[in-house]
Structure formats: structure tokens, C-alpha cells
Design an enzyme around this catalytic site. Structure first.
Site, PDB file in Angstrom:
ATOM      1  N   ASP A  46       0.849  -1.201   0.000  1.00  0.00           N
ATOM      2  CA  ASP A  46       0.000   0.000   0.000  1.00  0.00           C
ATOM      3  C   ASP A  46       0.881   1.247   0.000  1.00  0.00           C
ATOM      4  O   ASP A  46       1.726   1.424   0.876  1.00  0.00           O
ATOM      5  CB  ASP A  46      -0.883   0.004   1.258  1.00  0.00           C
ATOM      6  CG  ASP A  46      -1.826   1.189   1.268  1.00  0.00           C
ATOM      7  OD1 ASP A  46      -2.901   1.081   0.634  1.00  0.00           O
ATOM      8  OD2 ASP A  46      -1.493   2.221   1.875  1.00  0.00           O
ATOM      9  N   TYR A  51       3.068   9.724   0.256  1.00  0.00           N
ATOM     10  CA  TYR A  51       4.058   9.025   1.084  1.00  0.00           C
ATOM     11  C   TYR A  51       5.481   9.248   0.548  1.00  0.00           C
ATOM     12  O   TYR A  51       6.460   8.865   1.200  1.00  0.00           O
ATOM     13  CB  TYR A  51       3.782   7.520   1.159  1.00  0.00           C
ATOM     14  CG  TYR A  51       2.416   7.128   1.691  1.00  0.00           C
ATOM     15  CD1 TYR A  51       1.557   8.060   2.252  1.00  0.00           C
ATOM     16  CD2 TYR A  51       1.977   5.807   1.633  1.00  0.00           C
ATOM     17  CE1 TYR A  51       0.300   7.698   2.717  1.00  0.00           C
ATOM     18  CE2 TYR A  51       0.733   5.435   2.113  1.00  0.00           C
ATOM     19  CZ  TYR A  51      -0.107   6.387   2.646  1.00  0.00           C
ATOM     20  OH  TYR A  51      -1.352   6.018   3.108  1.00  0.00           O
ATOM     21  N   LYS A  80      -3.023   5.845  -4.494  1.00  0.00           N
ATOM     22  CA  LYS A  80      -4.203   6.673  -4.223  1.00  0.00           C
ATOM     23  C   LYS A  80      -4.166   7.995  -4.975  1.00  0.00           C
ATOM     24  O   LYS A  80      -3.087   8.547  -5.212  1.00  0.00           O
ATOM     25  CB  LYS A  80      -4.289   6.935  -2.711  1.00  0.00           C
ATOM     26  CG  LYS A  80      -4.165   5.648  -1.903  1.00  0.00           C
ATOM     27  CD  LYS A  80      -4.273   5.828  -0.416  1.00  0.00           C
ATOM     28  CE  LYS A  80      -3.942   4.537   0.310  1.00  0.00           C
ATOM     29  NZ  LYS A  80      -2.559   4.432   0.768  1.00  0.00           N
ATOM     30  N   HIS A 114      -8.029   9.030  -2.084  1.00  0.00           N
ATOM     31  CA  HIS A 114      -7.370   8.975  -0.771  1.00  0.00           C
ATOM     32  C   HIS A 114      -8.260   9.530   0.337  1.00  0.00           C
ATOM     33  O   HIS A 114      -8.272   9.007   1.458  1.00  0.00           O
ATOM     34  CB  HIS A 114      -6.039   9.737  -0.831  1.00  0.00           C
ATOM     35  CG  HIS A 114      -5.067   9.339   0.222  1.00  0.00           C
ATOM     36  ND1 HIS A 114      -3.717   9.371   0.049  1.00  0.00           N
ATOM     37  CD2 HIS A 114      -5.239   8.896   1.493  1.00  0.00           C
ATOM     38  CE1 HIS A 114      -3.109   8.951   1.149  1.00  0.00           C
ATOM     39  NE2 HIS A 114      -4.018   8.669   2.049  1.00  0.00           N
TER      40      HIS A 114
HETATM   41  N1  LIG Z   1      -5.872   5.804   3.492  1.00  0.00           N
HETATM   42  C1  LIG Z   1      -5.365   6.559   4.438  1.00  0.00           C
HETATM   43  O1  LIG Z   1      -5.761   7.719   4.646  1.00  0.00           O
HETATM   44  C2  LIG Z   1      -4.311   5.987   5.317  1.00  0.00           C
HETATM   45  C3  LIG Z   1      -4.013   6.609   6.534  1.00  0.00           C
HETATM   46  C4  LIG Z   1      -3.050   6.022   7.359  1.00  0.00           C
HETATM   47  C5  LIG Z   1      -2.389   4.866   6.953  1.00  0.00           C
HETATM   48  N2  LIG Z   1      -2.666   4.305   5.736  1.00  0.00           N
HETATM   49  C6  LIG Z   1      -1.968   3.083   5.275  1.00  0.00           C
HETATM   50  O2  LIG Z   1      -2.032   2.102   6.312  1.00  0.00           O
HETATM   51  C7  LIG Z   1      -0.708   1.711   6.680  1.00  0.00           C
HETATM   52  C8  LIG Z   1      -0.652   1.322   8.147  1.00  0.00           C
HETATM   53  O3  LIG Z   1      -1.039   2.370   8.991  1.00  0.00           O
HETATM   54  P1  LIG Z   1      -0.003   3.269   9.829  1.00  0.00           P
HETATM   55  O4  LIG Z   1       1.311   3.306   9.170  1.00  0.00           O
HETATM   56  O5  LIG Z   1      -0.702   4.556  10.083  1.00  0.00           O
HETATM   57  O6  LIG Z   1       0.082   2.557  11.239  1.00  0.00           O
HETATM   58  P2  LIG Z   1       0.270   1.086  11.846  1.00  0.00           P
HETATM   59  O7  LIG Z   1       0.532   0.096  10.793  1.00  0.00           O
HETATM   60  O8  LIG Z   1      -0.858   0.906  12.775  1.00  0.00           O
HETATM   61  O9  LIG Z   1       1.551   1.297  12.746  1.00  0.00           O
HETATM   62  C9  LIG Z   1       2.814   1.505  12.222  1.00  0.00           C
HETATM   63  C10 LIG Z   1       3.768   1.765  13.372  1.00  0.00           C
HETATM   64  O10 LIG Z   1       3.843   0.622  14.218  1.00  0.00           O
HETATM   65  C11 LIG Z   1       5.187   0.127  14.250  1.00  0.00           C
HETATM   66  N3  LIG Z   1       5.077  -1.336  14.168  1.00  0.00           N
HETATM   67  C12 LIG Z   1       4.797  -2.092  13.084  1.00  0.00           C
HETATM   68  N4  LIG Z   1       4.748  -3.381  13.401  1.00  0.00           N
HETATM   69  C13 LIG Z   1       5.003  -3.472  14.707  1.00  0.00           C
HETATM   70  C14 LIG Z   1       5.101  -4.554  15.628  1.00  0.00           C
HETATM   71  N5  LIG Z   1       4.928  -5.815  15.233  1.00  0.00           N
HETATM   72  N6  LIG Z   1       5.397  -4.279  16.932  1.00  0.00           N
HETATM   73  C15 LIG Z   1       5.591  -3.003  17.333  1.00  0.00           C
HETATM   74  N7  LIG Z   1       5.511  -1.943  16.525  1.00  0.00           N
HETATM   75  C16 LIG Z   1       5.217  -2.164  15.218  1.00  0.00           C
HETATM   76  C17 LIG Z   1       5.888   0.733  13.076  1.00  0.00           C
HETATM   77  O11 LIG Z   1       7.253   0.970  13.344  1.00  0.00           O
HETATM   78  P3  LIG Z   1       8.454   0.235  12.518  1.00  0.00           P
HETATM   79  O12 LIG Z   1       8.325   0.639  11.086  1.00  0.00           O
HETATM   80  O13 LIG Z   1       9.670   0.793  13.157  1.00  0.00           O
HETATM   81  O14 LIG Z   1       8.277  -1.236  12.734  1.00  0.00           O
HETATM   82  C18 LIG Z   1       5.161   2.074  12.921  1.00  0.00           C
HETATM   83  O15 LIG Z   1       5.679   3.046  13.808  1.00  0.00           O
HETATM   84  C19 LIG Z   1       0.117   2.961   6.329  1.00  0.00           C
HETATM   85  O16 LIG Z   1       1.499   2.699   6.327  1.00  0.00           O
HETATM   86  C20 LIG Z   1      -0.484   3.316   4.992  1.00  0.00           C
HETATM   87  O17 LIG Z   1       0.013   2.457   3.994  1.00  0.00           O
HETATM   88  C21 LIG Z   1      -3.642   4.840   4.931  1.00  0.00           C
END
Ligand SMILES: NC(=O)c1ccc[n+]([C@@H]2O[C@H](COP(=O)([O-])OP(=O)(O)OC[C@H]3O[C@@H](n4cnc5c(N)ncnc54)[C@H](OP(=O)(O)O)[C@@H]3O)[C@@H](O)[C@H]2O)c1
Length: 326
Positions: A46, A51, A80, A114
């Protein structure tokens, strides 16, 4: 080994239930992490123009595909339509073509709007947003979802996108869109985790055959920096510290993150945790060798507290947009 579970989309295509999020993954770390992720079996990636890592991802994909290590058809890549400089029917095809160029792909598996609202880019167009004197973002209130969607449908007809969908839309916005669709949205990508379960929205999407992708499934620790930079005070919840989650994790000898992710895929919702850390990427995909029992699922269901982490509060004034969804 590749992750084998899929969701079948209304478009006729299938999406791996587990993917890799890449928000806030910088170019250099994206290159290393994506190489590792593909080697581990991640096939669903994704990204988004905002990004700023599509070029890095494109370089890695090109290398894997051209060397024959992977077939294009094995991959499921989502990007997106950007909220700044994209949410306008005239910019839809242009935006996807730019993403495809950066990703070095001929087509995208899933193209999402998005967000339902539009912000304006600064005049120098260096990627920064245009701001009012008080620091709030300049909004473009003319956002026309129907006009944009017709262009999104055109992308499918031209073979540039296999499936199209939306992100951050609320029920009212989806209902309005669906009345004017030739192609129904295949996917809704939303924030979803134990503290934000949105049962009405999930139920609505199920009845409309719209697959859900859960973003920020682990509570999006990275977003804290954005709030800090914007001077917005925000106490973000720590999902890893919830006693019920820790207790279940101990029982299965899994991590809290694995429990949080398993609980989501058990609901038939796809999930895209972001990590650039090798150990954590492994951990996040290693969730298919155990199953939560009904009592544990219900225990986690009860944690719903309507706590939204990504409410775009780091874009000061965005809640004034007529299509702000939350
Ligand atoms: N459509 C939208 O508006 C939208 C908005 C937000 C996000 N997204 C998408 O959704 C994806 C995921 O959401 P997100 O990045 O907001 O948050 P998330 O996946 O909930 O959390 C990511 C964070 O958690 C850490 N992490 C990952 N795996 C872990 C584990 N097993 N144990 C402990 N910590 C862990 C990562 O650090 P490390 O990298 O250091 O492991 C990072 O700081 C995004 O990357 C993006 O692709 C889309």
C-alpha cells in the site's frame, strides 16, 4: 512463502488479506524493507503519492519483475488519488499515470480516492500545502465525488486500474456515490483497530459488497510526529499496552501486534500494518498459525471506544471542508 489468504473483490479480482503499509517509510528504508518484505512473501503493498516513496517502491518492483523473481500478476499494488492536487476530475488520469510512471508499472491493482476532501498545493508546487495566515490549510470546497468517480471508472475501462475504491469516506458519502456508479467501489480503506470499530460503517459495506482494508491497525505510532510538527496536542493510545491484548498474546505466545492483526483478519477485513523493521515485518505476517476463540474475539470487540488516531488534525482547518467525513 507468500501469504495465501485473499479477499474476493466485487471487481472480480482478489486482494491478499495482509499487506505492507508504507506511510512514513523514507525512500532509503523503503528500498531495504520492500526487498525484505517481498522475500518474506508480502505481495500486497500500500502506497500513495503523498508518502513520497512510489519511486523507491517502483525501483524495487522493477528489479524483482525484470529478474523473474516475481511475476507482476502475483503482486497487488495499491496507490491513491492525492488529496492535494488530485481530487479533481481533470487530474484523475494524470495522477494515476504519474504514479504508474514512478511505480514502473503498466497498471495498478487498486486505485483509491485517498480522502473525500481537497486541499490546495502551494503555488511553487514543491509538494507543500497552501496555507492561510493563521497556518490553516487552504481548502478547495468544490470537491465533486461523482465527477471524480466517473474518471476513476474510465481508468478501469482503459486498463490502467484493475479495481477502484475509496478511503476515509463516511456512509453518507458512499451512499451518494453508489447511486451514480457504473462500477461500484470495490474497497473502502479506513482506520480500523480495537479502539475504532465503526460497526455501522462495516455493516453498511458488507451489505454493499465493499471489502474493507484496515489502516493504522496498530494505532499508527508514526503519526505522532505529524501532530507534533503541526503543534497539535494529541495523546495517542497505546494498543500494545491493553491488558486483554497482552493476556491473549501471552496465551498464544504471540506479540500484542499479532493479536491485534489476527483479530482484524478474523473479521474478513484486510490489514496493512506498516513496518520497515525486518523482525516486525516477520512478526506481522506470522499471524496465520493460530486462531482466537469466540470469547477472545468478543473480549476485544468490547474495547471499541471510538478513538480515532488519524483524524487529519495535523491539517489545521481541514474539518471546515464541506466533505470532511468525521
Ligand atoms: N488511506 C489513508 O488515509 C491511510 C491513513 C493512514 C495509513 N494508511 C496506510 O495504512 C498503513 C498502516 O497504517 P499506519 O502506518 O498509520 O500505522 P500502523 O501500521 O498501525 O503502525 C505503524 C507503526 O507501528 C510500528 N510497528 C509495526 N509493526 C510493529 C510490531 N509488530 N510491533 C511493534 N511496533 C510495530 C511501526 O514501526 P516500525 O516501522 O519501526 O516497525 C510504525 O511506527 C500505512 O502505512 C499506509 O500504507 C492509509
Amino acid at each position: 512463502m507468500a501469504v495465501q489468504q485473499y479477499l474476493h473483490l466485487s471487481s472480480g479480482h482478489k486482494m491478499p488479506i495482509l499487506g505492507l503499509g508504507t506511510w512514513m517509510a523514507k525512500e532509503e528504508e523503503t528500498i531495504v524493507a520492500l526487498n525484505e518484505a517481498l522475500a518474506m512473501g508480502y505481495r500486497h503493498i500500500d502506497t500513495a503519492p503523498v508518502y513520497l516513496n512510489e519511486q523507491a517502491i517502483g525501483g524495487v518492483l522493477k528489479e524483482w519483475i525484470s529478474s523473474g523473481k516475481i511475476k507482476r500478476s502475483e503482486l497487488f499494488i495499491t496507490t491513491k488519488l492525492p488529496t492535494p492536487g488530485g481530487n479533481n476530475h481533470e487530474l484523475v488520469e494524470l495522477s494515476l499515470r504519474k504514479s504508474l510512471q514512478d511505480l514502473q508499472l503498466d497498471y495498478i491493482d487498486l486505485y483509491l480516492i485517498h480522502a473525500p476532501f481537497t486541499v490546495v498545493l502551494a503555488d511553487d508546487n514543491g509538494g507543500d500545502l497552501k496555507r492561510n495566515a493563521d497556518g490553516s490549510v487552504v481548502i478547495d470546497g468544490s470537491t465533486d465525488h461523482i465527477g471524480i468517480w466517473k474518471e476513476m471508472e474510465g481508468l478501469v475501462a482503459k486498463g490502467l486500474a484493475k479495481s477502484i475504491g475509496i478511503s476515509n469516506f463516511n456512509i453518507k458519502q458512499i451512499e451518494r456515490l453508489r447511486k451514480h456508479c457504473k462500477i461500484q467501489p470495490a474497497v473502502l480503506q479506513i482506520e480500523y483497530h480495537v479502539y475504532l470499530q465503526q460497526p455501522d460503517l462495516i455493516e453498511y459495506c458488507r451489505s454493499a459488497n465493499i471489502a474493507i482494508t484496515a489502516y493504522s491497525p496498530l494505532g499508527s505510532k508514526g503519526v505522532a510526529n505529524l501532530y507534533k510538527m503541526a503543534g497539535v496536542k494529541r495523546d495517542l493510545p497505546d494498543l500494545f499496552d491493553i491488558p486483554a491484548v497482552k493476556e491473549i498474546a501471552k496465551k498464544y505466545n504471540k506479540s500484542a501486534a499479532q493479536i491485534l492483526l489476527r483479530w482484524i483478519v478474523d473479521k474478513g477485513i484486510s490489514v496493512i500494518p506498516k513496518s520497515t523493521n525486518s523482525k516486525r515485518m516477520h512478526e506481522n505476517k506470522d499471524i496465520f498459525d493460530f486462531k482466537l476463540n469466540q470469547q477472545e474475539i468478543e473480549q476485544l470487540n468490547k474495547l471499541d471506544a471510538n478513538i480515532r488516531v488519524v483524524d487529519f488534525g495535523y491539517l489545521k482547518g481541514i474539518n471546515k471542508h464541506p466533505e470532511f467525513p468525521f
